[in-house]
Design a protein around this motif. Structure first.
Motif, PDB file in Angstrom:
ATOM      1  N   TYR A 178       0.851  -1.195   0.000  1.00 53.12           N
ATOM      2  CA  TYR A 178       0.000   0.000   0.000  1.00 53.12           C
ATOM      3  C   TYR A 178       0.885   1.243   0.000  1.00 53.12           C
ATOM      4  O   TYR A 178       1.689   1.456   0.912  1.00 53.12           O
ATOM      5  CB  TYR A 178      -0.910   0.015   1.229  1.00 53.12           C
ATOM      6  N   ALA A 179       0.718   2.103  -1.012  1.00 58.40           N
ATOM      7  CA  ALA A 179       1.445   3.369  -1.102  1.00 58.40           C
ATOM      8  C   ALA A 179       0.505   4.476  -0.632  1.00 58.40           C
ATOM      9  O   ALA A 179      -0.375   4.915  -1.375  1.00 58.40           O
ATOM     10  CB  ALA A 179       1.908   3.615  -2.537  1.00 58.40           C
ATOM     11  N   LYS A 180       0.713   4.933   0.618  1.00 63.03           N
ATOM     12  CA  LYS A 180      -0.176   5.936   1.218  1.00 63.03           C
ATOM     13  C   LYS A 180       0.175   7.339   0.715  1.00 63.03           C
ATOM     14  O   LYS A 180       1.318   7.769   0.775  1.00 63.03           O
ATOM     15  CB  LYS A 180      -0.047   5.881   2.747  1.00 63.03           C
ATOM     16  N   ASP A 181      -0.823   8.051   0.216  1.00 59.89           N
ATOM     17  CA  ASP A 181      -0.696   9.446  -0.240  1.00 59.89           C
ATOM     18  C   ASP A 181       0.344   9.635  -1.338  1.00 59.89           C
ATOM     19  O   ASP A 181       0.920  10.725  -1.474  1.00 59.89           O
ATOM     20  CB  ASP A 181      -0.344  10.362   0.950  1.00 59.89           C
ATOM     21  N   THR A 182       0.619   8.637  -2.109  1.00 57.66           N
ATOM     22  CA  THR A 182       1.610   8.789  -3.170  1.00 57.66           C
ATOM     23  C   THR A 182       1.404   7.723  -4.253  1.00 57.66           C
ATOM     24  O   THR A 182       0.452   6.927  -4.184  1.00 57.66           O
ATOM     25  CB  THR A 182       3.033   8.673  -2.586  1.00 57.66           C
ATOM     26  N   GLU A 220      -1.564  -8.205  -4.217  1.00 54.19           N
ATOM     27  CA  GLU A 220      -2.455  -7.025  -4.214  1.00 54.19           C
ATOM     28  C   GLU A 220      -1.630  -5.769  -4.021  1.00 54.19           C
ATOM     29  O   GLU A 220      -0.850  -5.667  -3.066  1.00 54.19           O
ATOM     30  CB  GLU A 220      -3.468  -7.163  -3.070  1.00 54.19           C
ATOM     31  N   VAL A 221      -1.774  -4.808  -4.932  1.00 51.86           N
ATOM     32  CA  VAL A 221      -1.062  -3.523  -4.805  1.00 51.86           C
ATOM     33  C   VAL A 221      -2.091  -2.399  -4.794  1.00 51.86           C
ATOM     34  O   VAL A 221      -3.039  -2.373  -5.582  1.00 51.86           O
ATOM     35  CB  VAL A 221      -0.046  -3.321  -5.945  1.00 51.86           C
ATOM     36  N   ILE A 222      -1.905  -1.462  -3.855  1.00 48.51           N
ATOM     37  CA  ILE A 222      -2.862  -0.364  -3.648  1.00 48.51           C
ATOM     38  C   ILE A 222      -2.078   0.937  -3.550  1.00 48.51           C
ATOM     39  O   ILE A 222      -1.009   0.983  -2.933  1.00 48.51           O
ATOM     40  CB  ILE A 222      -3.675  -0.564  -2.348  1.00 48.51           C
ATOM     41  N   ALA A 223      -2.615   2.013  -4.137  1.00 50.52           N
ATOM     42  CA  ALA A 223      -1.979   3.329  -4.033  1.00 50.52           C
ATOM     43  C   ALA A 223      -3.051   4.404  -3.994  1.00 50.52           C
ATOM     44  O   ALA A 223      -4.098   4.284  -4.639  1.00 50.52           O
ATOM     45  CB  ALA A 223      -1.039   3.567  -5.217  1.00 50.52           C
ATOM     46  N   ASP A 224      -2.774   5.480  -3.223  1.00 49.44           N
ATOM     47  CA  ASP A 224      -3.672   6.637  -3.236  1.00 49.44           C
ATOM     48  C   ASP A 224      -3.483   7.445  -4.512  1.00 49.44           C
ATOM     49  O   ASP A 224      -4.339   8.255  -4.868  1.00 49.44           O
ATOM     50  CB  ASP A 224      -3.411   7.514  -2.009  1.00 49.44           C
ATOM     51  N   GLY A 225      -2.352   7.257  -5.181  1.00 42.79           N
ATOM     52  CA  GLY A 225      -2.087   7.913  -6.454  1.00 42.79           C
ATOM     53  C   GLY A 225      -2.105   6.918  -7.593  1.00 42.79           C
ATOM     54  O   GLY A 225      -2.959   6.027  -7.652  1.00 42.79           O
ATOM     55  N   ASN A 226      -1.134   7.039  -8.516  1.00 39.46           N
ATOM     56  CA  ASN A 226      -1.052   6.156  -9.679  1.00 39.46           C
ATOM     57  C   ASN A 226      -0.284   4.883  -9.327  1.00 39.46           C
ATOM     58  O   ASN A 226       0.473   4.839  -8.350  1.00 39.46           O
ATOM     59  CB  ASN A 226      -0.330   6.865 -10.828  1.00 39.46           C
ATOM     60  N   ILE A 227      -0.457   3.867 -10.169  1.00 38.47           N
ATOM     61  CA  ILE A 227       0.310   2.621 -10.024  1.00 38.47           C
ATOM     62  C   ILE A 227       1.026   2.348 -11.342  1.00 38.47           C
ATOM     63  O   ILE A 227       0.403   2.378 -12.412  1.00 38.47           O
ATOM     64  CB  ILE A 227      -0.613   1.439  -9.661  1.00 38.47           C
ATOM     65  N   HIS A 228       2.319   2.111 -11.255  1.00 38.96           N
ATOM     66  CA  HIS A 228       3.127   1.759 -12.431  1.00 38.96           C
ATOM     67  C   HIS A 228       3.678   0.361 -12.199  1.00 38.96           C
ATOM     68  O   HIS A 228       4.357   0.138 -11.179  1.00 38.96           O
ATOM     69  CB  HIS A 228       4.288   2.738 -12.609  1.00 38.96           C
ATOM     70  N   ILE A 229       3.454  -0.554 -13.121  1.00 37.53           N
ATOM     71  CA  ILE A 229       3.963  -1.925 -12.980  1.00 37.53           C
ATOM     72  C   ILE A 229       4.804  -2.252 -14.214  1.00 37.53           C
ATOM     73  O   ILE A 229       4.265  -2.365 -15.324  1.00 37.53           O
ATOM     74  CB  ILE A 229       2.802  -2.932 -12.827  1.00 37.53           C
ATOM     75  N   ALA A 281      -7.072   5.206  -4.269  1.00 38.17           N
ATOM     76  CA  ALA A 281      -7.816   4.558  -3.185  1.00 38.17           C
ATOM     77  C   ALA A 281      -8.502   5.544  -2.260  1.00 38.17           C
ATOM     78  O   ALA A 281      -9.465   5.200  -1.590  1.00 38.17           O
ATOM     79  CB  ALA A 281      -6.858   3.676  -2.381  1.00 38.17           C
ATOM     80  N   LYS A 282      -8.021   6.812  -2.216  1.00 33.69           N
ATOM     81  CA  LYS A 282      -8.666   7.818  -1.347  1.00 33.69           C
ATOM     82  C   LYS A 282      -9.626   8.720  -2.114  1.00 33.69           C
ATOM     83  O   LYS A 282      -9.997   9.780  -1.646  1.00 33.69           O
ATOM     84  CB  LYS A 282      -7.586   8.669  -0.664  1.00 33.69           C
ATOM     85  N   GLY A 283      -9.991   8.286  -3.318  1.00 30.61           N
ATOM     86  CA  GLY A 283     -11.003   9.044  -4.052  1.00 30.61           C
ATOM     87  C   GLY A 283     -10.497   9.885  -5.202  1.00 30.61           C
ATOM     88  O   GLY A 283     -11.217  10.778  -5.670  1.00 30.61           O
ATOM     89  N   ASP A 284      -9.259   9.635  -5.648  1.00 31.92           N
ATOM     90  CA  ASP A 284      -8.718  10.394  -6.777  1.00 31.92           C
ATOM     91  C   ASP A 284      -9.170   9.757  -8.099  1.00 31.92           C
ATOM     92  O   ASP A 284      -8.660   8.704  -8.505  1.00 31.92           O
ATOM     93  CB  ASP A 284      -7.186  10.415  -6.684  1.00 31.92           C
ATOM     94  N   SER A 285     -10.105  10.401  -8.781  1.00 24.35           N
ATOM     95  CA  SER A 285     -10.625   9.860 -10.045  1.00 24.35           C
ATOM     96  C   SER A 285      -9.638  10.039 -11.190  1.00 24.35           C
ATOM     97  O   SER A 285      -9.837   9.462 -12.271  1.00 24.35           O
ATOM     98  CB  SER A 285     -11.946  10.550 -10.408  1.00 24.35           C
ATOM     99  N   ASN A 286      -8.598  10.855 -10.983  1.00 27.12           N
ATOM    100  CA  ASN A 286      -7.608  11.072 -12.046  1.00 27.12           C
ATOM    101  C   ASN A 286      -6.456  10.067 -11.994  1.00 27.12           C
ATOM    102  O   ASN A 286      -5.570  10.109 -12.852  1.00 27.12           O
ATOM    103  CB  ASN A 286      -7.038  12.489 -11.949  1.00 27.12           C
ATOM    104  N   ALA A 287      -6.462   9.219 -10.983  1.00 25.89           N
ATOM    105  CA  ALA A 287      -5.388   8.222 -10.865  1.00 25.89           C
ATOM    106  C   ALA A 287      -5.454   7.242 -12.038  1.00 25.89           C
ATOM    107  O   ALA A 287      -6.518   6.994 -12.612  1.00 25.89           O
ATOM    108  CB  ALA A 287      -5.512   7.478  -9.537  1.00 25.89           C
ATOM    109  N   LYS A 288      -4.279   6.667 -12.371  1.00 22.85           N
ATOM    110  CA  LYS A 288      -4.200   5.734 -13.500  1.00 22.85           C
ATOM    111  C   LYS A 288      -3.373   4.520 -13.107  1.00 22.85           C
ATOM    112  O   LYS A 288      -2.580   4.568 -12.154  1.00 22.85           O
ATOM    113  CB  LYS A 288      -3.571   6.414 -14.717  1.00 22.85           C
TER     114      LYS A 288
END
Length: 254
Positions: free
Chosen positions: A161-165, A178-187, A199-206
């Motif tokens: 889990y990447a909190k606030d980033t 399982e990978v979770i981020a409040d921002g974007n996820i790059h794999i 995860a905290k409600g950012d609809s612009n995350a990718k």
């Protein structure tokens, strides 16, 4: 005058005044209804005073008919103004108050007023100097939080889990991982497990992924399972994002 529970005080209110130049109240009602249709909410239950000065020379005025015409248009007739003594009595019988316009009151008061001797006094007014005071205001500067970087595979049963980033995975996410981020996820590998961005409600995350074979992906709570993903960029590199309220996938390579 003050008694238990009540108190009477003089006050003034702004009222609409209807200037009447006809005794044909059917005609008056029709013309007034057309006016009210332009702003019905404004006039609804509005108190109104009828100025009958233009028809004051008439021998008699049907104040009951006038009152009924105004009430039928959802107006609240308060009283009349500009009336003769004869008309005042008839208006009172119809339940209308007798009102005197402010200008007329002022003119009457001026006529009855006694001359007043002016007394001029010299008053020393202290000079107040303006002093500029600067008040410090605390401005919160957005804090930069570097992305969390994982340089190994995420295996079944593991959760990151990447909190606030943002979250960067230099490796793959296996089935059950399982990978979770409040921002974007790059794999930079294969995604066979679950990935949840914003995860905290950012609809612009990718979610950016080198090889999409996910069990589930989600952005701000909107998710797809593998069945839906198999119709879009399956086993290919892609960028998953929210398009309105639906997820969409864009290919990163041809």
């Amino acid at each position: 005058m003050s008694q238990a529970g009540i108190e009477l005080k003089g006050s003034s209110f702004t009222l609409s005044v209807l200037h009447i130049s006809t005794t044909d109240f059917s005609e008056l009602r029709q013309a007034l209804a057309a006016k009210i249709d332009q702003a019905p909410k404004f006039f609804e239950m509005a108190p109104i005073v009828a100025n009958i000065e233009p028809i004051a020379e008439q021998d008699s005025i049907d104040f009951v008919a006038l009152k009924n015409a105004l009430e039928s248009l959802k107006l609240v007739p308060v009283g009349i103004t500009g009336a003769t003594d004869q008309h005042k009595a008839a208006a009172k019988e119809a339940g209308l108050a007798i009102m005197i316009a402010a200008k007329a009151n002022a003119a009457e008061n001026q006529a009855n007023a006694q001359p007043v001797q002016k007394v001029v006094e010299r008053v020393e007014v202290p000079v107040i100097e303006k002093v500029k005071v600067e008040v410090p205001v605390e401005v919160k500067v957005p804090e930069y939080i570097p992305a969390m970087q994982i340089t190994q595979n995420v295996r079944s049963g593991q959760q990151v889990y990447a909190k606030d980033t943002d979250l960067i995975i230099i490796g793959s996410v296996g089935n059950g991982g399982e990978v979770i981020a409040d921002g974007n996820i790059h794999i930079y590998g294969s995604l066979r497990g679950k990935a949840m961005a914003g995860a905290k409600g950012d609809s612009n995350a990718k979610i950016y992924c080198h090889n999409i074979q996910a069990e589930l992906i989600s952005i701000n709570g909107t998710y797809w399972t593998s069945e839906q993903l198999q119709q879009h960029c399956w086993q290919k590199a892609g960028c998953i994002e929210l398009d309105g309220e639906q997820l969409s996938v864009k290919a990163l390579t041809e």
